[in-house]
Design a protein around this motif. Structure first.
Motif, PDB file in Angstrom:
ATOM      1  N   SER A 151       1.114  -0.947  -0.586  1.00  0.00           N
ATOM      2  CA  SER A 151       0.014   0.398   0.220  1.00  0.00           C
ATOM      3  C   SER A 151       0.916   1.748  -0.254  1.00  0.00           C
ATOM      4  CB  SER A 151      -1.043  -0.510   1.477  1.00  0.00           C
ATOM      5  OG  SER A 151      -1.268   0.827   0.986  1.00  0.00           O
ATOM      6  N   PRO A 152       0.500   2.235  -0.709  1.00  0.00           N
ATOM      7  CA  PRO A 152       1.459   3.521  -0.525  1.00  0.00           C
ATOM      8  C   PRO A 152       1.302   4.089   0.435  1.00  0.00           C
ATOM      9  CG  PRO A 152      -0.212   3.642  -2.304  1.00  0.00           C
ATOM     10  CD  PRO A 152      -0.318   2.465  -1.789  1.00  0.00           C
ATOM     11  N   ARG A 153      -0.049   4.325   1.508  1.00  0.00           N
ATOM     12  CA  ARG A 153      -0.054   4.218   2.892  1.00  0.00           C
ATOM     13  C   ARG A 153      -0.230   4.082   3.892  1.00  0.00           C
ATOM     14  NH1 ARG A 153      -5.651   7.642   2.362  1.00  0.00           N
ATOM     15  NH2 ARG A 153      -5.217   8.546   4.451  1.00  0.00           N
ATOM     16  N   THR A 154       0.759   4.298   4.896  1.00  0.00           N
ATOM     17  CA  THR A 154       0.573   4.044   6.291  1.00  0.00           C
ATOM     18  C   THR A 154      -0.629   3.283   6.418  1.00  0.00           C
ATOM     19  OG1 THR A 154       2.213   5.187   6.380  1.00  0.00           O
ATOM     20  CG2 THR A 154       1.238   3.715   8.822  1.00  0.00           C
ATOM     21  N   ILE A 155      -0.554   1.866   6.982  1.00  0.00           N
ATOM     22  CA  ILE A 155      -1.822   1.415   7.408  1.00  0.00           C
ATOM     23  C   ILE A 155      -2.375   1.087   8.893  1.00  0.00           C
ATOM     24  CG2 ILE A 155      -3.665  -0.831   7.158  1.00  0.00           C
ATOM     25  CD1 ILE A 155      -2.365  -1.201   4.327  1.00  0.00           C
ATOM     26  N   HIS A 156      -3.164   1.741   9.238  1.00  0.00           N
ATOM     27  CA  HIS A 156      -3.747   1.116  10.826  1.00  0.00           C
ATOM     28  C   HIS A 156      -4.374  -0.505  10.931  1.00  0.00           C
ATOM     29  CE1 HIS A 156      -2.088   5.157  12.815  1.00  0.00           C
ATOM     30  NE2 HIS A 156      -2.320   5.089  11.522  1.00  0.00           N
ATOM     31  N   ASN A 166      -7.845  10.929   9.372  1.00  0.00           N
ATOM     32  CA  ASN A 166      -8.139  10.448   7.661  1.00  0.00           C
ATOM     33  C   ASN A 166      -6.371   9.961   7.488  1.00  0.00           C
ATOM     34  OD1 ASN A 166      -9.720  12.830   6.795  1.00  0.00           O
ATOM     35  ND2 ASN A 166      -8.728  14.265   7.307  1.00  0.00           N
ATOM     36  N   HIS A 167      -6.427   9.182   8.192  1.00  0.00           N
ATOM     37  CA  HIS A 167      -5.474   8.130   7.843  1.00  0.00           C
ATOM     38  C   HIS A 167      -6.117   6.537   7.393  1.00  0.00           C
ATOM     39  CE1 HIS A 167      -2.435  10.266  10.176  1.00  0.00           C
ATOM     40  NE2 HIS A 167      -3.029  10.080  11.352  1.00  0.00           N
ATOM     41  N   THR A 168      -5.464   5.515   7.319  1.00  0.00           N
ATOM     42  CA  THR A 168      -5.708   4.500   6.419  1.00  0.00           C
ATOM     43  C   THR A 168      -5.989   2.829   7.884  1.00  0.00           C
ATOM     44  OG1 THR A 168      -4.801   4.906   4.717  1.00  0.00           O
ATOM     45  CG2 THR A 168      -5.642   2.295   4.590  1.00  0.00           C
ATOM     46  N   LEU A 169      -6.958   2.934   7.675  1.00  0.00           N
ATOM     47  CA  LEU A 169      -7.920   1.838   8.311  1.00  0.00           C
ATOM     48  C   LEU A 169      -7.329  -0.078   7.679  1.00  0.00           C
ATOM     49  CD1 LEU A 169      -8.677   0.287  11.319  1.00  0.00           C
ATOM     50  CD2 LEU A 169     -11.153   1.188  10.752  1.00  0.00           C
ATOM     51  N   GLY A 170      -6.902  -0.605   7.933  1.00  0.00           N
ATOM     52  CA  GLY A 170      -6.784  -2.241   7.150  1.00  0.00           C
ATOM     53  C   GLY A 170      -7.408  -3.381   8.230  1.00  0.00           C
ATOM     54  N   LEU A 171      -8.733  -3.849   7.275  1.00  0.00           N
ATOM     55  CA  LEU A 171      -9.062  -4.935   7.753  1.00  0.00           C
ATOM     56  C   LEU A 171      -9.721  -6.340   7.263  1.00  0.00           C
ATOM     57  CD1 LEU A 171     -12.817  -2.338   8.736  1.00  0.00           C
ATOM     58  CD2 LEU A 171     -10.555  -3.705  10.366  1.00  0.00           C
ATOM     59  N   PHE A 172      -9.331  -7.316   7.404  1.00  0.00           N
ATOM     60  CA  PHE A 172      -9.739  -8.336   6.599  1.00  0.00           C
ATOM     61  C   PHE A 172     -11.094  -8.977   7.309  1.00  0.00           C
ATOM     62  CE2 PHE A 172      -5.438  -8.124   7.191  1.00  0.00           C
ATOM     63  CZ  PHE A 172      -4.980  -8.144   6.292  1.00  0.00           C
ATOM     64  N   PRO A 173     -11.969  -8.458   6.803  1.00  0.00           N
ATOM     65  CA  PRO A 173     -13.793  -8.528   7.534  1.00  0.00           C
ATOM     66  C   PRO A 173     -13.988 -10.592   7.702  1.00  0.00           C
ATOM     67  CG  PRO A 173     -13.478  -7.162   5.580  1.00  0.00           C
ATOM     68  CD  PRO A 173     -12.738  -7.695   5.838  1.00  0.00           C
ATOM     69  N   GLU A 174     -13.067 -11.263   7.081  1.00  0.00           N
ATOM     70  CA  GLU A 174     -13.654 -12.359   6.956  1.00  0.00           C
ATOM     71  C   GLU A 174     -13.219 -13.123   9.115  1.00  0.00           C
ATOM     72  OE1 GLU A 174     -12.708 -15.153   3.812  1.00  0.00           O
ATOM     73  OE2 GLU A 174     -10.732 -12.964   3.942  1.00  0.00           O
ATOM     74  N   GLY A 175     -12.140 -11.434   9.697  1.00  0.00           N
ATOM     75  CA  GLY A 175     -12.298 -12.773  10.857  1.00  0.00           C
ATOM     76  C   GLY A 175     -10.907 -13.585  11.054  1.00  0.00           C
ATOM     77  N   THR A 176     -10.775 -13.666   9.602  1.00  0.00           N
ATOM     78  CA  THR A 176      -9.974 -15.543  10.879  1.00  0.00           C
ATOM     79  C   THR A 176      -9.882 -15.898   9.195  1.00  0.00           C
ATOM     80  OG1 THR A 176      -9.483 -17.210  11.560  1.00  0.00           O
ATOM     81  CG2 THR A 176     -11.608 -17.163  10.870  1.00  0.00           C
ATOM     82  N   ARG A 177      -8.660 -16.774   8.891  1.00  0.00           N
ATOM     83  CA  ARG A 177      -8.099 -17.008   8.059  1.00  0.00           C
ATOM     84  C   ARG A 177      -8.559 -18.145   7.066  1.00  0.00           C
ATOM     85  NH1 ARG A 177      -3.023 -20.053   9.820  1.00  0.00           N
ATOM     86  NH2 ARG A 177      -3.839 -19.756  11.378  1.00  0.00           N
ATOM     87  N   SER A 178      -9.023 -18.218   5.776  1.00  0.00           N
ATOM     88  CA  SER A 178      -9.774 -18.840   4.968  1.00  0.00           C
ATOM     89  C   SER A 178      -8.690 -20.078   4.667  1.00  0.00           C
ATOM     90  CB  SER A 178     -10.323 -17.784   3.776  1.00  0.00           C
ATOM     91  OG  SER A 178     -10.549 -19.478   2.703  1.00  0.00           O
ATOM     92  N   LYS A 179      -9.337 -21.633   5.282  1.00  0.00           N
ATOM     93  CA  LYS A 179      -8.841 -22.197   5.520  1.00  0.00           C
ATOM     94  C   LYS A 179      -8.772 -22.987   4.196  1.00  0.00           C
ATOM     95  CE  LYS A 179      -9.915 -24.127   9.968  1.00  0.00           C
ATOM     96  NZ  LYS A 179     -10.223 -24.913  11.196  1.00  0.00           N
ATOM     97  N   THR A 180      -9.534 -22.725   3.189  1.00  0.00           N
ATOM     98  CA  THR A 180      -9.371 -23.337   2.036  1.00  0.00           C
ATOM     99  C   THR A 180      -9.181 -22.270   0.701  1.00  0.00           C
ATOM    100  OG1 THR A 180     -12.088 -22.546   1.233  1.00  0.00           O
ATOM    101  CG2 THR A 180     -11.449 -24.524   2.371  1.00  0.00           C
ATOM    102  N   GLY A 181      -9.152 -20.592   1.354  1.00  0.00           N
ATOM    103  CA  GLY A 181      -8.055 -19.807  -0.343  1.00  0.00           C
ATOM    104  C   GLY A 181      -9.361 -18.823  -0.219  1.00  0.00           C
ATOM    105  N   GLU A 182     -10.184 -20.043   0.255  1.00  0.00           N
ATOM    106  CA  GLU A 182     -12.254 -19.676  -0.830  1.00  0.00           C
ATOM    107  C   GLU A 182     -12.500 -18.000  -0.235  1.00  0.00           C
ATOM    108  OE1 GLU A 182     -13.135 -20.820  -3.868  1.00  0.00           O
ATOM    109  OE2 GLU A 182     -11.776 -21.634  -4.268  1.00  0.00           O
ATOM    110  N   VAL A 183     -13.012 -17.113  -0.133  1.00  0.00           N
ATOM    111  CA  VAL A 183     -13.316 -16.339  -0.035  1.00  0.00           C
ATOM    112  C   VAL A 183     -14.568 -16.200   0.952  1.00  0.00           C
ATOM    113  CG1 VAL A 183     -14.292 -13.615  -0.399  1.00  0.00           C
ATOM    114  CG2 VAL A 183     -12.409 -14.387  -1.621  1.00  0.00           C
ATOM    115  N   GLN A 184     -15.067 -15.625   2.564  1.00  0.00           N
ATOM    116  CA  GLN A 184     -15.680 -16.178   2.914  1.00  0.00           C
ATOM    117  C   GLN A 184     -16.454 -15.113   3.335  1.00  0.00           C
ATOM    118  OE1 GLN A 184     -15.071 -20.234   4.373  1.00  0.00           O
ATOM    119  NE2 GLN A 184     -13.541 -19.630   2.800  1.00  0.00           N
ATOM    120  N   ARG A 185     -17.527 -15.452   3.940  1.00  0.00           N
ATOM    121  CA  ARG A 185     -18.512 -14.255   4.271  1.00  0.00           C
ATOM    122  C   ARG A 185     -17.807 -13.982   5.232  1.00  0.00           C
ATOM    123  NH1 ARG A 185     -24.688 -13.697   6.636  1.00  0.00           N
ATOM    124  NH2 ARG A 185     -24.958 -12.022   5.290  1.00  0.00           N
TER     125      ARG A 185
END
Length: 196
Positions: free
Chosen positions: A53-58, A103-122
């Motif tokens: 990312s070109p911006r600093t992420i929190h 005005n900063h950048t927030l980084g989120l992984f909405p799935e909440g945990t890693r996907s065991k299959t690599g597929e996108v989870q809800r």
């Protein structure tokens, strides 16, 4: 200072090992509040998103990582903050909103945990909460591939998720995060088998 050093080390080590290719980082606004929402396939995802990312992420990170005083202090210095999973963590919600208010950048992984299959989870509703409670630009990010020496890892940043109608209709947080995850899935579908 420590964040920049971490980014440099990640670029030197991870980008070389995993042949990381970055697509679409021009979609990330250079200023103003931004939320980067990514799929989650590995513990290495946060440094990979951070270094591309070109911006600093929190980053919001699971609270268990902060139980160790030394590790928790290090993560704080790397702009991460804890969230208690499985419950409504008002402190984490306030901290995330304050990051966007500044005005900063927030980084989120909405799935909440890693996907065991690599597929996108809800995704979980938290990302939708931040999207609705702020004026942030929402950037979907798809991490595609595997963390292995023989492959190539792609980090694809998509165009901003349209939010005007969702905000005006007062859509639920879950509806919003479902839309975000759909955009991540589209990026994955387009770029998964694309050699470019």
């Amino acid at each position: 200072m420590l964040y920049r050093l971490g980014i440099f080390l990640c670029l030197v080590i991870l980008k070389t090992i995993f042949r990381i290719k970055v697509i679409g980082k021009e979609n990330i606004p250079s200023e103003g509040p931004v939320i980067i929402c990514s799929n989650h396939i590995s513990n290495l995802d946060p440094p990979v998103v951070g270094m591309t990312s070109p911006r600093t992420i929190h980053f919001m990170a699971k609270g268990e990582l902060f139980n160790n005083k030394w590790l928790g202090g290090l993560l704080r210095r790397l702009n991460a903050f804890p969230v208690r999973r499985g419950m409504k963590d008002r402190q984490a919600l306030r901290e995330g909103l304050n990051i966007l208010k500044d005005n900063h950048t927030l980084g989120l992984f909405p799935e909440g945990t890693r996907s065991k299959t690599g597929e996108v989870q809800r995704g979980l509703a938290g990302a939708g909460f931040f999207a609705l409670r702020s004026d942030a630009v929402i950037i979907p990010c798809a991490i595609i591939g595997e963390y292995k020496l023989s492959g190539q890892l792609k980090v694809v940043y998509g165009e901003p998720v349209p939010m005007d109608q969702l905000r005006s209709e007062k859509a639920s947080a879950q509806v919003v995060v479902d839309q975000i995850m759909n955009e991540i899935q589209k990026l994955r579908d387009i770029h998964k088998n694309n050699s470019n």
